[in-house]
Design an enzyme around this catalytic site. Structure first.
Site, PDB file in Angstrom:
ATOM      1  N   ASN A 166       0.866  -1.179   0.000  1.00 26.60           N
ATOM      2  CA  ASN A 166       0.000   0.000   0.000  1.00 26.60           C
ATOM      3  C   ASN A 166       0.904   1.230   0.000  1.00 26.60           C
ATOM      4  OD1 ASN A 166      -1.794   2.056   0.474  1.00 26.60           O
ATOM      5  ND2 ASN A 166      -2.345   1.394   2.557  1.00 26.60           N
ATOM      6  N   TRP A 167       0.965   1.892  -1.134  1.00 22.06           N
ATOM      7  CA  TRP A 167       1.899   3.026  -1.271  1.00 22.06           C
ATOM      8  C   TRP A 167       1.365   4.295  -0.637  1.00 22.06           C
ATOM      9  CZ3 TRP A 167       4.328   2.822  -6.898  1.00 22.06           C
ATOM     10  CH2 TRP A 167       4.947   1.578  -7.072  1.00 22.06           C
ATOM     11  N   LYS A 168       0.107   4.278  -0.219  1.00 17.94           N
ATOM     12  CA  LYS A 168      -0.509   5.464   0.404  1.00 17.94           C
ATOM     13  C   LYS A 168      -0.281   6.700  -0.487  1.00 17.94           C
ATOM     14  CE  LYS A 168      -0.018   3.143   4.796  1.00 17.94           C
ATOM     15  NZ  LYS A 168       0.179   3.204   6.240  1.00 17.94           N
ATOM     16  N   HIS A 190      -9.218   1.178   5.172  1.00 20.50           N
ATOM     17  CA  HIS A 190      -7.925   1.396   5.811  1.00 20.50           C
ATOM     18  C   HIS A 190      -8.090   2.335   7.011  1.00 20.50           C
ATOM     19  CE1 HIS A 190      -3.805   2.538   6.561  1.00 20.50           C
ATOM     20  NE2 HIS A 190      -3.476   1.424   5.941  1.00 20.50           N
ATOM     21  N   GLU A 209      -6.455   4.736   8.005  1.00 23.31           N
ATOM     22  CA  GLU A 209      -6.268   6.165   7.703  1.00 23.31           C
ATOM     23  C   GLU A 209      -7.536   6.743   7.062  1.00 23.31           C
ATOM     24  OE1 GLU A 209      -2.625   5.505   5.593  1.00 23.31           O
ATOM     25  OE2 GLU A 209      -1.757   4.854   7.491  1.00 23.31           O
ATOM     26  N   GLU A 246      -5.006  -4.815  10.704  1.00 17.07           N
ATOM     27  CA  GLU A 246      -3.954  -3.822  10.895  1.00 17.07           C
ATOM     28  C   GLU A 246      -4.200  -3.080  12.204  1.00 17.07           C
ATOM     29  OE1 GLU A 246      -2.040  -2.625   6.872  1.00 17.07           O
ATOM     30  OE2 GLU A 246      -3.827  -1.413   7.122  1.00 17.07           O
ATOM     31  N   GLY A 282       2.944   2.349  10.789  1.00 14.75           N
ATOM     32  CA  GLY A 282       3.873   3.462  10.615  1.00 14.75           C
ATOM     33  C   GLY A 282       4.593   3.864  11.882  1.00 14.75           C
ATOM     34  N   SER A 329       3.925  -2.121  10.237  1.00 14.73           N
ATOM     35  CA  SER A 329       5.377  -2.159  10.443  1.00 14.73           C
ATOM     36  C   SER A 329       6.013  -3.513  10.082  1.00 14.73           C
ATOM     37  CB  SER A 329       5.735  -1.760  11.873  1.00 14.73           C
ATOM     38  OG  SER A 329       5.332  -0.419  12.122  1.00 14.73           O
ATOM     39  N   GLY A 376       3.148  -1.097   4.248  1.00 14.27           N
ATOM     40  CA  GLY A 376       3.155   0.340   3.979  1.00 14.27           C
ATOM     41  C   GLY A 376       4.559   0.810   3.648  1.00 14.27           C
ATOM     42  N   GLY A 377       5.232   1.384   4.628  1.00 11.41           N
ATOM     43  CA  GLY A 377       6.543   2.006   4.417  1.00 11.41           C
ATOM     44  C   GLY A 377       7.541   1.137   3.668  1.00 11.41           C
TER      45      GLY A 377
HETATM   46  P1  13P Z   1       3.369   0.395   7.667  1.00  9.35           P
HETATM   47  O1  13P Z   1       3.888  -0.894   7.068  1.00  9.35           O
HETATM   48  O2  13P Z   1       4.092   1.609   7.175  1.00  9.35           O
HETATM   49  O3  13P Z   1       3.286   0.313   9.154  1.00  9.35           O
HETATM   50  O4  13P Z   1       1.864   0.572   7.133  1.00  9.35           O
HETATM   51  C1  13P Z   1       0.993  -0.501   7.213  1.00  9.35           C
HETATM   52  C2  13P Z   1      -0.231  -0.155   6.474  1.00  9.35           C
HETATM   53  O5  13P Z   1      -0.969   0.739   6.865  1.00  9.35           O
HETATM   54  C3  13P Z   1      -0.514  -0.866   5.213  1.00  9.35           C
HETATM   55  O6  13P Z   1      -1.788  -0.583   4.767  1.00  9.35           O
END
Ligand code: 13P
Length: 249
Positions: free
Chosen positions: A9-11, A94, A96, A166, A172, A212, A233-234
């Site tokens: 997920n590149w956000k 998600h 967010e 999640e 994050g 993470s 994510g990251g």
């Molecule tokens: P991180 O891997 O950056 O913690 O993010 C997880 C995430 O929200 C994937 O959708």
């Protein structure tokens, strides 16, 4: 056999040229795997990503969509628009989206229905906040998110559902749920689905862990019996790290 999936997920990261570069790097770095590998760039870069990854085994997926097909919803994107550029899977719910854009369970249920109507696959995200876990409410919170967002579906529709647990406190933050915490929750999710539907539905659904996940911890998390992959994510923004996580599955 459950499907294994690793999805990035590149956000809200990577402009067009950066998207093209990262996809090129991924093409050169990703290991061969029987797992499904997905990437979710931003809306404006989806069409270029679909073109660039055509013929590869990497599926390009969307990070969100609206519940309506078209109409006066300024700034929104419909299932029809996504499918018209070759997108067949969408991430919904998600944390967010829930936290910063006010998406609640009722809205998400409508979005899930829109995806089902369009015969799209959904990666449905949910998970408790830190205060829920501290209060010992994490199982209840997760059960409610599942019930309110998904349990109106027919059994047959579950073949189009992928779950992504999640925990918000692990996203994050660099703080991962321990492999045992992830396993405990994933087993609970399967039990909850078995009670609402049946054992087969519960055993077949793919449940991803997100929060993470990094090359250093992916092996241990993925080794848990009810963890079928990850939503990353990251670490998905770096080709080598993402490839290492895919290798871990
Ligand atoms: P991180 O891997 O950056 O913690 O993010 C997880 C995430 O929200 C994937 O959708």
């Amino acid at each position: 056999m459950r499907k294994k999936i690793v999805a990035g997920n590149w956000k809200m990261n990577k402009n067009s040229s950066e998207t093209a570069d990262l996809l090129t790097q991924l093409t050169g770095t990703l290991p061969n795997t029987t797992a499904e590998v997905m990437v979710a760039p931003t809306f404006v870069n989806l069409a270029l990503a679909v073109k660039q990854m055509a013929g590869s085994s990497v599926e390009v997926v969307a990070q969100n969509m609206h519940f309506a097909q078209s109409g006066a919803y300024t700034g929104e994107i419909s299932s029809n628009m996504l499918q018209s550029i070759g997108i067949e899977t969408v991430i919904l719910g998600h944390s967010e989206r829930r936290a910063y854009f006010g998406e609640d369970d009722a809205l998400l249920a409508k979005k899930v229905d829109a995806a089902m109507d369009a015969d799209m696959r959904v990666i449905f995200c949910f998970g408790e906040e830190l205060q829920d876990r501290k209060a010992g409410d994490h199982f209840k919170v997760v059960e409610n998110q599942l019930k309110n967002g998904l349990f109106h579906l027919e059994t047959t529709q579950w073949k189009k559902i992928v779950l992504a647990y999640e925990p918000v406190w692990a996203i994050g933050t660099g703080e991962t749920a321990s492999p045992d915490q992830a396993q405990e929750m994933h087993a609970f999710i399967r039990k909850t689905i078995a009670e609402a539907y049946d054992q087969e539905t519960a055993q077949v659904v793919t449940i991803l862990y997100g929060g993470s996940v990094k090359p250093a911890n992916a092996n241990e998390i993925f080794s848990k019996p009810d963890v079928d992959g990850g939503l990353i994510g990251g670490a998905a923004l770096n080709a080598e790290d993402f490839a290492a996580i895919v290798a871990a599955i």
